[in-house]
Scaffold this motif. Structure first.
Motif, short mmCIF file in Angstrom:
data_model
loop_
_atom_site.label_atom_id
_atom_site.label_comp_id
_atom_site.label_asym_id
_atom_site.label_seq_id
_atom_site.Cartn_x
_atom_site.Cartn_y
_atom_site.Cartn_z
N ILE A 48 0.83 -1.21 0.00
CA ILE A 48 0.00 0.00 0.00
C ILE A 48 0.87 1.26 0.00
N ALA A 49 1.98 1.23 0.71
CA ALA A 49 2.86 2.41 0.74
C ALA A 49 3.57 2.59 -0.60
N GLY A 50 3.87 1.49 -1.27
CA GLY A 50 4.53 1.57 -2.58
C GLY A 50 3.60 2.20 -3.60
N PHE A 55 7.97 -2.21 -9.34
CA PHE A 55 8.39 -3.61 -9.50
C PHE A 55 7.88 -4.42 -8.32
N GLU A 56 7.10 -5.46 -8.60
CA GLU A 56 6.47 -6.25 -7.54
C GLU A 56 6.82 -7.72 -7.74
N ALA A 57 7.32 -8.36 -6.68
CA ALA A 57 7.74 -9.76 -6.78
C ALA A 57 6.55 -10.70 -7.01
N GLY A 87 0.60 -6.50 -1.48
CA GLY A 87 1.37 -7.15 -0.42
C GLY A 87 0.42 -7.76 0.61
N LYS A 88 0.48 -7.28 1.84
CA LYS A 88 -0.36 -7.85 2.89
C LYS A 88 -1.84 -7.53 2.65
N LEU A 89 -2.11 -6.47 1.90
CA LEU A 89 -3.48 -6.02 1.67
C LEU A 89 -3.99 -6.56 0.33
N GLY A 144 -5.19 -9.92 4.65
CA GLY A 144 -4.50 -9.32 5.79
C GLY A 144 -5.36 -8.37 6.59
N PRO A 145 -5.14 -7.05 6.42
CA PRO A 145 -5.85 -6.09 7.26
C PRO A 145 -7.36 -6.23 7.15
N SER A 146 -8.04 -6.01 8.27
CA SER A 146 -9.49 -6.10 8.29
C SER A 146 -10.11 -4.84 8.89
N LEU A 147 -9.32 -4.06 9.60
CA LEU A 147 -9.86 -2.84 10.22
C LEU A 147 -9.36 -1.63 9.43
N PHE A 148 -10.30 -0.79 9.02
CA PHE A 148 -9.96 0.37 8.19
C PHE A 148 -10.22 1.64 8.98
N ARG A 152 10.86 -9.45 -9.32
CA ARG A 152 11.59 -9.28 -8.05
C ARG A 152 12.86 -8.47 -8.30
N VAL A 153 13.06 -7.43 -7.50
CA VAL A 153 14.28 -6.64 -7.61
C VAL A 153 15.38 -7.39 -6.87
N ASP A 154 16.52 -7.59 -7.52
CA ASP A 154 17.61 -8.35 -6.90
C ASP A 154 18.69 -7.47 -6.32
N SER A 162 12.15 2.28 -1.77
CA SER A 162 11.94 0.88 -1.40
C SER A 162 10.76 0.74 -0.46
N ASN A 163 9.80 -0.07 -0.89
CA ASN A 163 8.65 -0.44 -0.06
C ASN A 163 8.87 -1.86 0.49
N MET A 164 10.04 -2.41 0.17
CA MET A 164 10.41 -3.72 0.73
C MET A 164 10.82 -3.48 2.20
N GLY A 182 6.67 2.39 4.01
CA GLY A 182 6.02 1.13 4.40
C GLY A 182 6.11 0.88 5.89
N GLY A 183 5.52 -0.24 6.29
CA GLY A 183 5.34 -0.54 7.69
C GLY A 183 6.60 -0.77 8.50
N SER A 184 7.75 -0.96 7.83
CA SER A 184 8.97 -1.23 8.60
C SER A 184 9.78 0.03 8.88
N GLY A 235 3.84 0.69 11.26
CA GLY A 235 2.99 -0.23 10.52
C GLY A 235 1.51 0.10 10.61
N GLY A 236 0.72 -0.61 9.81
CA GLY A 236 -0.71 -0.35 9.71
C GLY A 236 -0.95 0.56 8.51
N ILE A 237 -2.14 0.41 7.92
CA ILE A 237 -2.43 1.13 6.66
C ILE A 237 -2.25 2.66 6.81
N PRO A 238 -2.82 3.28 7.85
CA PRO A 238 -2.70 4.75 7.91
C PRO A 238 -1.24 5.22 7.97
P1 FAD Z 1 3.66 -4.82 2.31
O1 FAD Z 1 2.21 -5.14 2.36
O2 FAD Z 1 4.54 -5.41 3.33
O3 FAD Z 1 4.14 -5.19 0.86
C1 FAD Z 1 5.48 -5.10 0.45
C2 FAD Z 1 5.48 -5.53 -1.00
O4 FAD Z 1 6.81 -5.47 -1.48
C3 FAD Z 1 5.02 -6.97 -1.17
O5 FAD Z 1 4.02 -7.02 -2.16
C4 FAD Z 1 6.28 -7.71 -1.61
O6 FAD Z 1 6.02 -8.79 -2.49
C5 FAD Z 1 7.03 -6.60 -2.31
N1 FAD Z 1 8.47 -6.85 -2.34
C6 FAD Z 1 9.29 -7.14 -1.30
N2 FAD Z 1 10.55 -7.32 -1.73
C7 FAD Z 1 10.54 -7.12 -3.08
C8 FAD Z 1 11.54 -7.16 -4.09
N3 FAD Z 1 12.83 -7.43 -3.82
N4 FAD Z 1 11.17 -6.90 -5.36
C9 FAD Z 1 9.88 -6.62 -5.68
N5 FAD Z 1 8.89 -6.60 -4.75
C10 FAD Z 1 9.22 -6.83 -3.47
N6 FAD Z 1 -3.13 -2.89 9.25
C11 FAD Z 1 -4.23 -2.13 9.49
O7 FAD Z 1 -4.19 -0.90 9.29
N7 FAD Z 1 -5.39 -2.71 9.95
C12 FAD Z 1 -5.49 -4.05 10.18
O8 FAD Z 1 -6.55 -4.55 10.56
C13 FAD Z 1 -4.35 -4.86 9.95
N8 FAD Z 1 -4.40 -6.20 10.16
C14 FAD Z 1 -3.41 -6.99 9.65
C15 FAD Z 1 -3.60 -8.37 9.62
C16 FAD Z 1 -2.66 -9.19 9.03
C17 FAD Z 1 -2.87 -10.68 8.99
C18 FAD Z 1 -1.50 -8.62 8.42
C19 FAD Z 1 -0.50 -9.50 7.70
C20 FAD Z 1 -1.29 -7.25 8.49
C21 FAD Z 1 -2.24 -6.42 9.09
N9 FAD Z 1 -2.10 -5.03 9.13
C22 FAD Z 1 -3.17 -4.23 9.45
C23 FAD Z 1 -0.82 -4.38 8.76
C24 FAD Z 1 -0.84 -3.88 7.33
O9 FAD Z 1 -1.28 -4.90 6.48
C25 FAD Z 1 0.57 -3.49 6.92
O10 FAD Z 1 1.12 -2.55 7.85
C26 FAD Z 1 0.60 -2.85 5.55
O11 FAD Z 1 -0.28 -3.46 4.64
C27 FAD Z 1 2.04 -2.93 5.05
O12 FAD Z 1 2.13 -2.28 3.81
P2 FAD Z 1 3.51 -2.00 3.15
O13 FAD Z 1 3.30 -0.86 2.21
O14 FAD Z 1 4.56 -1.83 4.19
O15 FAD Z 1 3.86 -3.25 2.24
#
Ligand code: FAD
Length: 494
Positions: free
Chosen positions: A10-12, A29-31, A37-39, A57-61, A252-254, A280-282, A469-471, A476-479
């Motif tokens: 979502i952040a990407g 670029f998405e692997a 990703g999680k969403l 993944g996420p269920s609460l908005f 996948r970005v290497d 990087s959203n990884m 992104g969440g890290s 972490g979390g969508i907002p």
């Molecule tokens: P991610 O979703 O972590 O995605 C990263 C993407 O990068 C992935 O698609 C991956 O394939 C890609 N990637 C990684 N490495 C590479 C590479 N080398 N090359 C190309 N692509 C790559 N949040 C809420 O707000 N409410 C909730 O209710 C909630 N519940 C959750 C329940 C579960 C079970 C999970 C798993 C998470 C939950 N979260 C919730 C957290 C939320 O889902 C995450 O914080 C958020 O979606 C993370 O988004 P992100 O942008 O960091 O990317």
């Protein structure tokens, strides 16, 4: 100018939109072969041929305005892409002793409910929600909306307000300590301690500052996207595509290619593609370890303890339960013991034999998510992050505990009602999204300095490399993921 985004989480996607609006030509670029990703989403086929749909993944908005902002930024009407409704009921709570409580969005109704069912003065609840709003108001502009790693953040008016209000933020006590002082009834303490899990933390360690989280749910509101959580992803991907952003799936970005203090491009499928800017959203740990192994590794940040993970059972259930709603919680009998086990305080980190169960049923609001007369159950247990536990044994035991507990509270044997099943565990979360240790929310927030121990949204070494992104900051979390994209784009010069 050409920008690349690594990962269509979502952040990407939000980053891609923000950079495209700034005039960049953007490639994502998405692997995986799907965005989000999680969403993301998937389906089960029922024995009679019907279809169960699940949000993976996420269920609460919460904070839907952050999604709307992206459509407005691009000059579009959000409602043309994405629709959601505010929930009247935030969550239904269940305990093994038969106590049932509904958390209503309407504060006064919720206060009357806790008074009637738990004998807790309703004013305690109203005070807690007001305090949560105050904490949020003070911290939002300082900790969530800006980079903590730029001097200007610490010299402005918002910083001064933060310094003056420091004693009210609860930085020095724990969430549980504050909630025990606020509430008389242990069940209400438990209910509000649960908010620590919204960023994968332990209420018995995390600072009381995280009592800002209920503000999102009760004051700003909990929402349901009319087409399911995945429509957050799909509507933003559609906007991105309309803006001319190119998505490359199964790409996948290497490596991130660098020369001196600049990133020069990406290596994908043994091809080097030049870019002027890379985001990087990884997960940041894996970005450094796998894509930048020769760069300086910010060890102190990369080695921070990770948040909890999750064990999810997706069940097609061949019956309806009118006593359940969209969000339901079945609490454990000893919350502290459960968290001690999750965070490995007295031994290896594991799951409790009496886990708190979160049960989400989107077919309550979106009936076509399950065949008629059936329900799509998404069951999430807090789980430790992956440190090589014997997951197959843990999962088999947890499944029995979940069935036992739900059957007891609902008064019906749940096991024979399960007609389809799939499982997501910390290992598969890690392998599907590159999350370090399968953590749901990056680093844990179990200490008061956690906000400062997340990586900045920019690289200290390479002038044109950014992180979202969440890290990374703000967490972490969508907002917060959406805010990370906003902070990143503000750091990129126009
Ligand atoms: P991610 O979703 O972590 O995605 C990263 C993407 O990068 C992935 O698609 C991956 O394939 C890609 N990637 C990684 N490495 C590479 C590479 N080398 N090359 C190309 N692509 C790559 N949040 C809420 O707000 N409410 C909730 O209710 C909630 N519940 C959750 C329940 C579960 C079970 C999970 C798993 C998470 C939950 N979260 C919730 C957290 C939320 O889902 C995450 O914080 C958020 O979606 C993370 O988004 P992100 O942008 O960091 O990317």
């Amino acid at each position: 100018m050409k920008a690349a985004i690594i990962g269509a989480g979502i952040a990407g996607i939000a980053s891609a939109i923000r950079l495209a609006v700034k005039g960049y030509s953007v490639d994502v670029f998405e692997a995986n072969d799907y965005p989000g990703g999680k969403l993301s989403t998937f389906e089960h086929t029922a024995p009679d041929g019907g279809v169960y749909r699940f949000d993976a993944g996420p269920s609460l908005f919460t904070m839907p305005q952050l999604v709307d902002d992206l459509f407005r930024l691009a000059g579009r009407n959000p409602a043309d892409y994405f629709e959601y409704v505010r929930l009247e009921e935030t969550c239904r709570y269940f305990w093994d002793d038969g106590t049932r409580l509904t958390a209503w969005a309407d504060h006064n109704r919720f206060a009357r409910e806790v008074e009637a069912i738990l004998g807790e003065p309703g004013q305690h609840l109203l005070d807690h929600l007001a305090d949560s709003a105050l904490k949020y108001d003070v911290t939002e502009k300082l900790f969530l909306q800006k980079s903590l790693h730029k001097l200007g953040t610490w010299l402005g008016r918002d910083a001064l307000r933060g310094y003056l209000n420091l004693p009210k933020l609860g930085v020095f006590g724990t969430m549980n300590g504050a909630n025990e002082r606020r509430f008389q009834h242990p069940k209400l303490v438990q209910l509000f301690n649960r908010y620590a899990t919204y960023n994968g933390s332990d209420p018995y360690q995390t600072p009381a500052t995280l009592n800002i989280i209920p503000h999102l749910e009760y004051n700003i509101g909990a929402f349901f996207p009319k087409q399911g959580m995945v429509s957050i992803t799909s509507s933003l991907e559609k906007l991105a595509t309309d803006l001319g952003i190119q998505f490359h799936y199964k790409a996948r970005v290497d490596a991130i290619e660098t020369t001196g203090k600049q990133v020069t491009g990406l290596r994908v499928d043994n091809q080097i593609i030049p870019f002027d800017l890379v985001v990087s959203n990884m997960d940041v740990v894996n970005t450094f370890r796998k894509l930048l192994p020769n760069a300086r590794q910010p060890e102190r940040i990369l080695r921070q303890p990770k948040s909890s993970s999750g064990l999810i059972f997706y069940w097609g259930i061949n019956r309806e339960f009118p006593e359940l709603d969209l969000h339901n919680i079945f609490f454990s009998n000893d919350y502290q013991a459960e968290f001690n086990q999750l965070f490995g305080k007295n031994g290896p980190a594991s799951l409790s034999n009496d886990p708190t169960i979160y049960l989400n049923i989107t077919s309550k609001h979106k009936p076509d998510d399950a065949p008629p007369g059936h329900e799509n159950w998404f069951i999430l247990l807090n789980a430790p992050n992956n440190t090589g536990q014997d997951w197959d044994t843990i999962i088999a035991q947890a499944r029995q505990h979940v069935i036992r507990k739900l059957s007891h509270v609902l008064g019906v044997d749940v096991a024979p009602l399960i007609e389809t099943e799939s499982i997501l565990d910390p290992r598969s979360i890690e392998s599907r999204t590159s999350s370090s240790q399968g953590a749901l929310y990056g680093n844990s927030s179990n200490n008061r300095f956690a906000a400062f121990m997340r990586h900045a949204n920019f690289s200290h070494e390479f002038g044109n490399l950014y992180f979202v992104g969440g890290s990374v900051h703000p967490g972490g979390g969508i907002p917060l993921c959406l805010l990370s994209a906003k902070i990143m784009s503000e750091l990129v010069a126009d």
